[in-house]
Enzyme design. Structure first.
Site, PDB file in Angstrom:
ATOM      1  N   HIS A 187       0.582  -1.097  -0.902  1.00  0.00           N
ATOM      2  CA  HIS A 187      -0.059   0.324  -0.111  1.00  0.00           C
ATOM      3  C   HIS A 187       0.805   0.526  -0.107  1.00  0.00           C
ATOM      4  O   HIS A 187       2.509   1.051   0.236  1.00  0.00           O
ATOM      5  CB  HIS A 187      -0.982  -0.017   1.490  1.00  0.00           C
ATOM      6  CG  HIS A 187       0.113   0.522   2.259  1.00  0.00           C
ATOM      7  ND1 HIS A 187       0.859  -0.622   3.285  1.00  0.00           N
ATOM      8  CD2 HIS A 187       0.279   1.399   3.226  1.00  0.00           C
ATOM      9  CE1 HIS A 187       1.426  -0.288   4.435  1.00  0.00           C
ATOM     10  NE2 HIS A 187       1.222   0.949   4.310  1.00  0.00           N
ATOM     11  N   HIS A 220       5.522   6.061  -1.164  1.00  0.00           N
ATOM     12  CA  HIS A 220       6.584   4.966  -0.923  1.00  0.00           C
ATOM     13  C   HIS A 220       5.743   3.680  -0.667  1.00  0.00           C
ATOM     14  O   HIS A 220       4.698   4.260  -0.411  1.00  0.00           O
ATOM     15  CB  HIS A 220       7.979   4.951  -0.859  1.00  0.00           C
ATOM     16  CG  HIS A 220       7.417   4.687   0.429  1.00  0.00           C
ATOM     17  ND1 HIS A 220       7.175   6.339   1.714  1.00  0.00           N
ATOM     18  CD2 HIS A 220       7.619   3.751   1.797  1.00  0.00           C
ATOM     19  CE1 HIS A 220       7.236   5.590   2.668  1.00  0.00           C
ATOM     20  NE2 HIS A 220       7.654   4.663   3.615  1.00  0.00           N
TER      21      HIS A 220
HETATM   22  P1  2AM Z   1       5.750   2.864   6.156  1.00  0.00           P
HETATM   23  O1  2AM Z   1       5.142   3.595   5.505  1.00  0.00           O
HETATM   24  O2  2AM Z   1       7.459   3.075   5.433  1.00  0.00           O
HETATM   25  O3  2AM Z   1       5.992   1.129   5.368  1.00  0.00           O
HETATM   26  C1  2AM Z   1       1.051   0.984   8.891  1.00  0.00           C
HETATM   27  O4  2AM Z   1       2.266   0.897   9.928  1.00  0.00           O
HETATM   28  C2  2AM Z   1       1.930   1.955   7.337  1.00  0.00           C
HETATM   29  O5  2AM Z   1       2.077   3.346   8.817  1.00  0.00           O
HETATM   30  C3  2AM Z   1       3.220   1.557   7.147  1.00  0.00           C
HETATM   31  O6  2AM Z   1       2.873   1.453   5.900  1.00  0.00           O
HETATM   32  C4  2AM Z   1       4.057   2.401   7.307  1.00  0.00           C
HETATM   33  O7  2AM Z   1       5.445   2.433   7.487  1.00  0.00           O
HETATM   34  C5  2AM Z   1       4.012   3.773   7.950  1.00  0.00           C
HETATM   35  N1  2AM Z   1       3.819   4.370   8.760  1.00  0.00           N
HETATM   36  C6  2AM Z   1       4.684   5.691   8.912  1.00  0.00           C
HETATM   37  N2  2AM Z   1       4.779   6.494   9.538  1.00  0.00           N
HETATM   38  C7  2AM Z   1       4.877   5.491  11.108  1.00  0.00           C
HETATM   39  C8  2AM Z   1       5.290   4.875  12.338  1.00  0.00           C
HETATM   40  N3  2AM Z   1       5.245   6.753  12.830  1.00  0.00           N
HETATM   41  N4  2AM Z   1       5.208   3.860  12.674  1.00  0.00           N
HETATM   42  C9  2AM Z   1       4.387   3.111  11.997  1.00  0.00           C
HETATM   43  N5  2AM Z   1       4.474   3.681  10.857  1.00  0.00           N
HETATM   44  C10 2AM Z   1       4.164   3.730  10.339  1.00  0.00           C
END
Ligand code: 2AM
Length: 178
Positions: free
Chosen positions: A43, A125
């Site tokens: 996603h 991303h």
């Molecule tokens: P990502 O987008 O880099 O994969 C659910 O955890 C989603 O939220 C994931 O896609 C995750 O990282 C994103 N995300 C963004 N900030 C985050 C945070 N502080 N902690 C965990 N997940 C975060």
């Protein structure tokens, strides 16, 4: 006692595309590249909300439902490796204006509702690998995954039977792409 859930707004990737990306990933990356994200979990996060309660969720959903903007076409034709979060990602070389606008609205609504936002600029991303190895090599340019984005969604991150999966809670349409 009030319960909270770990929530985030994101773009869905069509099922068929998720499968194609996973197939391509298996061809392009070595087995030790990192921990691959499951196809159904691919996603693009727009705004991470953290652990929030039902009341704040409802307020943010109401605001999300008032967003009026056209859809856009998204092309994932870039890949990168962030050594510190140890992530390998796919993203667009050129970010559509509509994507920036949507993420910016959702992130500012979240911030105003008390959900701390990453102070770094939004870097769109799709995480392909977590715990990526330091030496992971990226695929050569020339790939492109494209689809029309005509909705955005709210997900809960759920840890069940030793695995994390993302449960779609609500979806809001975008207008027709210009
Ligand atoms: P990502 O987008 O880099 O994969 C659910 O955890 C989603 O939220 C994931 O896609 C995750 O990282 C994103 N995300 C963004 N900030 C985050 C945070 N502080 N902690 C965990 N997940 C975060």
């Amino acid at each position: 006692m009030s319960t909270t859930r770990r929530l985030f707004f994101a773009l869905e990737i069509p099922d068929e595309l998720q499968q194609q990306i996973v197939y391509w990933r298996a061809q392009c990356f070595p087995a030790h590249a990192g921990r691959p994200v499951a196809a159904a979990n691919l996603h693009m996060t727009l705004a991470f909300l953290g652990e929030i309660g039902a009341q704040k969720q409802q307020a943010l959903c109401t605001l999300a439902g008032r967003i009026r903007q056209p859809g856009f076409t998204l092309t994932l034709n870039d890949a990168g490796h962030w050594p510190r979060p140890r992530v390998v990602w796919l993203g667009p070389r050129r970010t559509p204006r509509g994507l920036l606008q949507l993420a910016s609205i959702l992130r500012s609504q979240a911030a105003r509702s008390g959900c701390a936002q990453n102070p770094q600029p939004f870097h769109p991303h799709v995480t392909l690998y977590r715990q990526a190895s330091d030496s992971v090599s990226l695929p050569p340019p020339g790939f492109a995954w494209q689809w029309p984005v005509n909705a955005f969604a709210l997900y809960a991150s759920v840890f069940e039977r030793g695995r994390t999966h993302y449960r779609l809670l609500s979806r809001w349409p975008l207008g027709n792409a210009p």
